[in-house]
Design a protein around this motif. Sequence first.
Motif, PDB file in Angstrom:
ATOM      1  N   ILE A 121       0.838  -1.203   0.000  1.00 17.43           N
ATOM      2  CA  ILE A 121       0.000   0.000   0.000  1.00 17.43           C
ATOM      3  C   ILE A 121       0.878   1.260   0.000  1.00 17.43           C
ATOM      4  O   ILE A 121       0.608   2.220  -0.717  1.00 17.43           O
ATOM      5  CB  ILE A 121      -0.970  -0.013   1.199  1.00 17.43           C
ATOM      6  CG1 ILE A 121      -2.020  -1.110   0.981  1.00 17.43           C
ATOM      7  CG2 ILE A 121      -1.618   1.345   1.416  1.00 17.43           C
ATOM      8  CD1 ILE A 121      -2.840  -1.437   2.218  1.00 17.43           C
ATOM      9  N   LYS A 122       1.948   1.244   0.804  1.00 15.50           N
ATOM     10  CA  LYS A 122       2.866   2.385   0.863  1.00 15.50           C
ATOM     11  C   LYS A 122       3.495   2.635  -0.510  1.00 15.50           C
ATOM     12  O   LYS A 122       3.520   3.765  -0.994  1.00 15.50           O
ATOM     13  CB  LYS A 122       3.972   2.118   1.890  1.00 15.50           C
ATOM     14  CG  LYS A 122       4.901   3.291   2.093  1.00 15.50           C
ATOM     15  CD  LYS A 122       6.128   2.999   2.933  1.00 15.50           C
ATOM     16  CE  LYS A 122       5.920   2.243   4.186  1.00 15.50           C
ATOM     17  NZ  LYS A 122       7.156   2.114   4.987  1.00 15.50           N
ATOM     18  N   LEU A 123       3.979   1.568  -1.164  1.00 13.34           N
ATOM     19  CA  LEU A 123       4.598   1.730  -2.480  1.00 13.34           C
ATOM     20  C   LEU A 123       3.592   2.221  -3.508  1.00 13.34           C
ATOM     21  O   LEU A 123       3.898   3.104  -4.306  1.00 13.34           O
ATOM     22  CB  LEU A 123       5.221   0.421  -2.953  1.00 13.34           C
ATOM     23  CG  LEU A 123       5.834   0.452  -4.354  1.00 13.34           C
ATOM     24  CD1 LEU A 123       6.882   1.549  -4.483  1.00 13.34           C
ATOM     25  CD2 LEU A 123       6.420  -0.898  -4.700  1.00 13.34           C
ATOM     26  N   GLU A 124       2.384   1.695  -3.472  1.00 12.74           N
ATOM     27  CA  GLU A 124       1.352   2.158  -4.413  1.00 12.74           C
ATOM     28  C   GLU A 124       1.049   3.636  -4.190  1.00 12.74           C
ATOM     29  O   GLU A 124       0.863   4.388  -5.140  1.00 12.74           O
ATOM     30  CB  GLU A 124       0.096   1.300  -4.279  1.00 12.74           C
ATOM     31  CG  GLU A 124       0.288  -0.091  -4.856  1.00 12.74           C
ATOM     32  CD  GLU A 124      -0.839  -1.056  -4.545  1.00 12.74           C
ATOM     33  OE1 GLU A 124      -1.746  -0.718  -3.747  1.00 12.74           O
ATOM     34  OE2 GLU A 124      -0.816  -2.175  -5.100  1.00 12.74           O
ATOM     35  N   ARG A 125       1.049   4.063  -2.933  1.00 14.61           N
ATOM     36  CA  ARG A 125       0.839   5.486  -2.640  1.00 14.61           C
ATOM     37  C   ARG A 125       1.987   6.326  -3.191  1.00 14.61           C
ATOM     38  O   ARG A 125       1.772   7.371  -3.803  1.00 14.61           O
ATOM     39  CB  ARG A 125       0.711   5.709  -1.126  1.00 14.61           C
ATOM     40  CG  ARG A 125       0.333   7.157  -0.783  1.00 14.61           C
ATOM     41  CD  ARG A 125       0.307   7.409   0.686  1.00 14.61           C
ATOM     42  NE  ARG A 125       1.682   7.522   1.141  1.00 14.61           N
ATOM     43  CZ  ARG A 125       2.101   7.209   2.356  1.00 14.61           C
ATOM     44  NH1 ARG A 125       1.276   6.762   3.258  1.00 14.61           N
ATOM     45  NH2 ARG A 125       3.366   7.345   2.687  1.00 14.61           N
ATOM     46  N   PHE A 126       3.225   5.852  -3.006  1.00 12.31           N
ATOM     47  CA  PHE A 126       4.386   6.556  -3.554  1.00 12.31           C
ATOM     48  C   PHE A 126       4.253   6.679  -5.060  1.00 12.31           C
ATOM     49  O   PHE A 126       4.507   7.734  -5.636  1.00 12.31           O
ATOM     50  CB  PHE A 126       5.681   5.800  -3.253  1.00 12.31           C
ATOM     51  CG  PHE A 126       6.078   5.771  -1.810  1.00 12.31           C
ATOM     52  CD1 PHE A 126       5.582   6.665  -0.887  1.00 12.31           C
ATOM     53  CD2 PHE A 126       6.978   4.816  -1.370  1.00 12.31           C
ATOM     54  CE1 PHE A 126       5.970   6.623   0.442  1.00 12.31           C
ATOM     55  CE2 PHE A 126       7.369   4.765  -0.047  1.00 12.31           C
ATOM     56  CZ  PHE A 126       6.873   5.663   0.859  1.00 12.31           C
ATOM     57  N   GLN A 127       3.858   5.588  -5.720  1.00 13.51           N
ATOM     58  CA  GLN A 127       3.754   5.598  -7.176  1.00 13.51           C
ATOM     59  C   GLN A 127       2.656   6.538  -7.660  1.00 13.51           C
ATOM     60  O   GLN A 127       2.807   7.200  -8.679  1.00 13.51           O
ATOM     61  CB  GLN A 127       3.531   4.172  -7.700  1.00 13.51           C
ATOM     62  CG  GLN A 127       4.754   3.305  -7.537  1.00 13.51           C
ATOM     63  CD  GLN A 127       4.519   1.861  -7.905  1.00 13.51           C
ATOM     64  OE1 GLN A 127       3.404   1.358  -7.850  1.00 13.51           O
ATOM     65  NE2 GLN A 127       5.582   1.161  -8.255  1.00 13.51           N
ATOM     66  N   GLU A 128       1.555   6.601  -6.926  1.00 13.61           N
ATOM     67  CA  GLU A 128       0.463   7.505  -7.296  1.00 13.61           C
ATOM     68  C   GLU A 128       0.840   8.965  -7.093  1.00 13.61           C
ATOM     69  O   GLU A 128       0.383   9.839  -7.819  1.00 13.61           O
ATOM     70  CB  GLU A 128      -0.788   7.182  -6.472  1.00 13.61           C
ATOM     71  CG  GLU A 128      -1.438   5.872  -6.849  1.00 13.61           C
ATOM     72  CD  GLU A 128      -2.528   5.454  -5.874  1.00 13.61           C
ATOM     73  OE1 GLU A 128      -2.787   6.188  -4.885  1.00 13.61           O
ATOM     74  OE2 GLU A 128      -3.103   4.383  -6.088  1.00 13.61           O
ATOM     75  N   GLU A 129       1.662   9.223  -6.099  1.00 12.10           N
ATOM     76  CA  GLU A 129       2.034  10.593  -5.744  1.00 12.10           C
ATOM     77  C   GLU A 129       3.466  10.902  -6.158  1.00 12.10           C
ATOM     78  O   GLU A 129       4.134  11.685  -5.510  1.00 12.10           O
ATOM     79  CB  GLU A 129       1.866  10.791  -4.237  1.00 12.10           C
ATOM     80  CG  GLU A 129       0.447  10.568  -3.772  1.00 12.10           C
ATOM     81  CD  GLU A 129       0.308  10.634  -2.263  1.00 12.10           C
ATOM     82  OE1 GLU A 129       1.292  10.934  -1.566  1.00 12.10           O
ATOM     83  OE2 GLU A 129      -0.801  10.373  -1.776  1.00 12.10           O
ATOM     84  N   VAL A 130       3.922  10.321  -7.236  1.00 11.22           N
ATOM     85  CA  VAL A 130       5.316  10.418  -7.620  1.00 11.22           C
ATOM     86  C   VAL A 130       5.785  11.852  -7.871  1.00 11.22           C
ATOM     87  O   VAL A 130       6.921  12.181  -7.631  1.00 11.22           O
ATOM     88  CB  VAL A 130       5.615   9.488  -8.818  1.00 11.22           C
ATOM     89  CG1 VAL A 130       5.159  10.118 -10.114  1.00 11.22           C
ATOM     90  CG2 VAL A 130       7.067   9.122  -8.871  1.00 11.22           C
ATOM     91  N   GLU A 131       4.937  12.750  -8.284  1.00 13.66           N
ATOM     92  CA  GLU A 131       5.337  14.129  -8.558  1.00 13.66           C
ATOM     93  C   GLU A 131       5.965  14.825  -7.344  1.00 13.66           C
ATOM     94  O   GLU A 131       6.994  15.470  -7.482  1.00 13.66           O
ATOM     95  CB  GLU A 131       4.152  14.944  -9.083  1.00 13.66           C
ATOM     96  CG  GLU A 131       4.512  16.374  -9.451  1.00 13.66           C
ATOM     97  CD  GLU A 131       5.590  16.475 -10.526  1.00 13.66           C
ATOM     98  OE1 GLU A 131       6.363  17.453 -10.476  1.00 13.66           O
ATOM     99  OE2 GLU A 131       5.670  15.601 -11.392  1.00 13.66           O
TER     100      GLU A 131
END
Length: 140
Positions: A121-131
Amino acid sequence: MMDGTSKQVMEQAMNDESALNPVEQKEIDFYGDELIAVRAEDGHIYVSLRHLCEALGIDTQGQARRIKRQPVLTKGYSWVDILSTQPTPQRRRSQVLRVDLVPLFLTGISTRNISDSANRIKLERFQEEVEPLSYPVDVI
């Protein structure tokens, strides 16, 4: 734990690759995890690959191999002597990735292979908020 052959390969890789010279080191907050950032003599900022991978719950050596297979990421991959204060101050040679390449690095990680749901979940959040991860040069 590494077997003897793996350890020899890693030590050889460390000796083969020239290390950057750090001029400044700082702990930075990365979504609640502490990472080590280093400004090198070349003026670029690098983040400790080990600390980044530990924050995501992924294997550092596997990610280093993945970086070496991608020419764009390889350009920002190096070694640097990071000052460790645990348990006593000492310099440890560490793999680092140039901070402007962290977003590209993160988007290349498959979350399907991460068994720990909190880390996935943490990695998916990082990927979604990559900007927001595109740190300005003055992060240090």
